[in-house]
Scaffold this active site. Structure first.
Site, PDB file in Angstrom:
ATOM      1  N   LYS A   1       2.251  -2.288   3.797  1.00 36.53           N
ATOM      2  CA  LYS A   1       1.803  -1.092   4.500  1.00 36.53           C
ATOM      3  C   LYS A   1       2.908  -0.029   4.565  1.00 36.53           C
ATOM      4  O   LYS A   1       2.634   1.159   4.656  1.00 36.53           O
ATOM      5  CB  LYS A   1       1.352  -1.431   5.920  1.00 36.53           C
ATOM      6  CG  LYS A   1       0.258  -2.487   6.023  1.00 36.53           C
ATOM      7  CD  LYS A   1      -1.060  -2.004   5.452  1.00 36.53           C
ATOM      8  CE  LYS A   1      -2.223  -2.907   5.806  1.00 36.53           C
ATOM      9  NZ  LYS A   1      -2.146  -4.269   5.237  1.00 36.53           N
TER      10      LYS A   1
HETATM   11  C1  LIG Z   1      -3.091  -5.069   4.720  1.00 31.85           C
HETATM   12  C2  LIG Z   1      -2.650  -6.251   3.992  1.00 31.85           C
HETATM   13  C3  LIG Z   1      -3.437  -6.797   2.960  1.00 31.85           C
HETATM   14  C4  LIG Z   1      -4.782  -6.243   2.591  1.00 31.85           C
HETATM   15  O1  LIG Z   1      -4.693  -4.974   1.995  1.00 31.85           O
HETATM   16  P1  LIG Z   1      -5.994  -4.043   1.934  1.00 31.85           P
HETATM   17  O2  LIG Z   1      -5.497  -2.757   1.388  1.00 31.85           O
HETATM   18  O3  LIG Z   1      -6.456  -3.920   3.359  1.00 31.85           O
HETATM   19  O4  LIG Z   1      -6.969  -4.719   1.082  1.00 31.85           O
HETATM   20  C5  LIG Z   1      -2.935  -7.883   2.272  1.00 31.85           C
HETATM   21  N1  LIG Z   1      -1.758  -8.436   2.606  1.00 31.85           N
HETATM   22  C6  LIG Z   1      -0.984  -7.940   3.587  1.00 31.85           C
HETATM   23  C7  LIG Z   1       0.285  -8.619   3.918  1.00 31.85           C
HETATM   24  C8  LIG Z   1      -1.396  -6.826   4.308  1.00 31.85           C
HETATM   25  O5  LIG Z   1      -0.617  -6.359   5.279  1.00 31.85           O
END
Ligand SMILES: *Cc1c(COP(=O)(O)O)cnc(C)c1O
Length: 495
Positions: free
Chosen positions: A112
């Protein structure tokens, strides 16, 4: 040429990129999508010579056409700096025949950060461009990682406040500790008694509340979203797929134009949608492999063409993927519906009414770029352990879901194409699950003892993000019922 953004749910006037970033969600509840996807502006030979920041500029300028060169370069420079613990920003690690694209080198050690380090700068720049005088209030529902990354990105950014809602019993202890210790006078963290979907639905309802919007405006506030539905989140995520391809070429792992597969551990469908956009821009991607945990709504969707959220919500060891409504899938559904907003709006109405919808056969045929599968809890733990025993490389639970699904795909399809696996979190963020997967002798240790053990066995340094919270005091302890979210917002804003 100016690229405009329109809603997935109606044919209302398209808006500029900066307006789409400011608004987050379109007035009709739809998501903003670019009117067309731009083409990559440089050759792989050129891209291979560029830094991450340079690639980011080349990709993002094609999407954010109303930002000046100076504005965009400024945002990029402030986002991708020493907050990341490697100059490469998103390095590739080769292990057991695949390339793990490590997207966890930012401030909060999950992917993120890739988008949320830049979103506050895009947003405040967009506000200036559009003469917004109101203070911007970021409202976010998180399954764990978004919350902390958004808090870290927005903390003490002038002209902004941020309120994060998380499911009180649905995030890892380290994720929770990271959030509730967040500093910054403009930050507010609230636990809710409910799951992630409850939090996300609550936030969507607050966004859609016209009366509240009026009240906010009178008090000098306006909402915006840091959730992955914001186009300002999606666009920065396209960058690292292009960068990864360029790096593979630079390291002589592929020839120019050679196709690669991309595997993405998926929850809200934002990360994999960014890869799909990259493919549509001309990046040579063969399969987009969508990996789910036991909440396998997306796997079922790719198999049957039916999206059905009517099922039990399962708490897994990969909580950031514990999602039954993948918001960003709407952008794909809209695209494969031939950009038919009416059709998309009907599907989404049926999703909110009946919890499900079924796409047409013609639309299903458009999904051939994708392969979906899932890994259950046992398979996920085995994958962490197997990869570690074989190579010494330790991956987190989310990445392990992707890694396992990749093995399933490879066995089924007998496809030897060079493959990039999105590695979305540092194993230090999910230490307990990771260490338990490797050996049950760790079961009785405390969270921070496990951190030190992980450092030993993986021969990696404990990231700053973890060192910081060892001793940090808890600054946020509000917990509310899921129907009290609006009241919590009003209280925090003092209106
Ligand atoms: C948010 C997240 C995901 C999923 O990503 P999306 O874009 O919501 O599909 C997978 N792994 C981690 C560690 C995340 O923080």
């Amino acid at each position: 040429m100016e690229l405009l953004y329109k809603s997935t749910r109606s044919d209302s006037e398209p808006v500029t990129a900066s307006k789409a970033i400011l608004k987050g969600l379109a007035d009709d509840g739809g998501l903003f999508v670019p009117e067309q996807l731009p083409k990559l502006p440089c050759s792989v030979e050129e891209l291979a010579k560029m830094t991450y920041q340079e690639v980011a500029y080349e990709v993002m300028k094609e999407f954010l056409t109303d930002f000046t060169e100076e504005e965009l370069k400024n945002c990029i420079a402030r986002a991708y700096d020493q907050k990341f613990d490697t100059e490469k920003i998103a390095p590739l690690k080769e292990a057991d025949g695949a390339f793990y694209l490590e997207l966890f080198h930012g401030a909060t050690i999950a992917f993120k950060d890739m988008a949320l380090s830049i979103l506050p700068h895009l947003l405040t720049t967009a506000a200036k461009k559009n003469d917004v005088k109101n203070e911007i209030v970021i409202l976010t529902a998180t399954s764990g990682d978004t919350g902390k990354a958004a808090l870290a990105g927005f903390a003490d950014v002038p002209g902004t406040r941020i309120i994060v809602f998380y499911p009180k019993n649905g995030v890892s202890p380290i994720q929770e500790k990271q959030m509730v210790t967040q500093k910054g006078a403009n930050t507010h963290v609230v636990g809710i008694r409910g799951n992630f979907d409850d939090a996300q639905t609550g936030v969507k309802n607050i966004f859609g509340d016209k009366e509240l919007a009026k009240k906010m405006d009178e008090a000098g506030f306006q909402f915006s979203s840091a959730n992955s539905i914001n186009i300002g989140r999606l666009v920065p995520q396209v960058v690292y797929y292009v960068y990864a391809y360029a790096q593979l070429f630079a390291q002589n792992k592929i020839k120019a134009g050679e196709q690669i597969n991309v595997v993405v551990p998926t929850g809200n469908f934002g990360n994999i949608l960014a890869a799909y956009y990259a493919k549509n821009m001309g990046l040579p991607i063969h399969k987009l492999i969508c990996a789910s945990n036991e909440n396998k709504v997306l796997y079922d969707f790719f198999e049957t063409g039916i999206y059905d959220r009517n099922r039990d919500f399962i708490l897994t060891s990969s909580p950031s993927m514990d999602i039954l409504i993948s918001s960003n899938l709407e952008r794909l559904v809209y695209k494969i519906a031939g950009a038919d907003a009416k059709m998309d709006a009907d599907f989404m109405a049926s999703l909110s009414r009946d919890g499900k919808y079924q796409i047409t056969d013609a639309m299903k045929a458009e999904l051939s770029d994708f392969y979906g599968n899932y890994a259950d809890e046992k398979e996920t733990a085995e994958e962490i352990s197997d990869l570690y025993q074989k190579t010494g490389y330790v991956i987190d639970t989310h990445t392990a879901v992707a890694s396992k699904v990749y093995r399933k795909y490879k066995n089924e399809a007998k496809d030897e194409t060079c493959t990039v696996i999105a590695s979305t979190a540092s194993p230090y963020k999910f230490t307990r699950s990771v260490m338990n997967a490797i050996d049950h002798k760790y079961d009785d240790m405390s969270d921070f003892e496990l951190v030190d053990e992980l450092s030993k066995i993986s021969k990696t340094v404990v990231p700053n993000a973890i060192e910081e919270i060892r001793t940090a005091p808890v600054l946020h302890n509000t917990v509310v019922e899921k129907n009290e979210m609006k009241a919590a917002v009003l209280r925090f804003l003092n209106i």
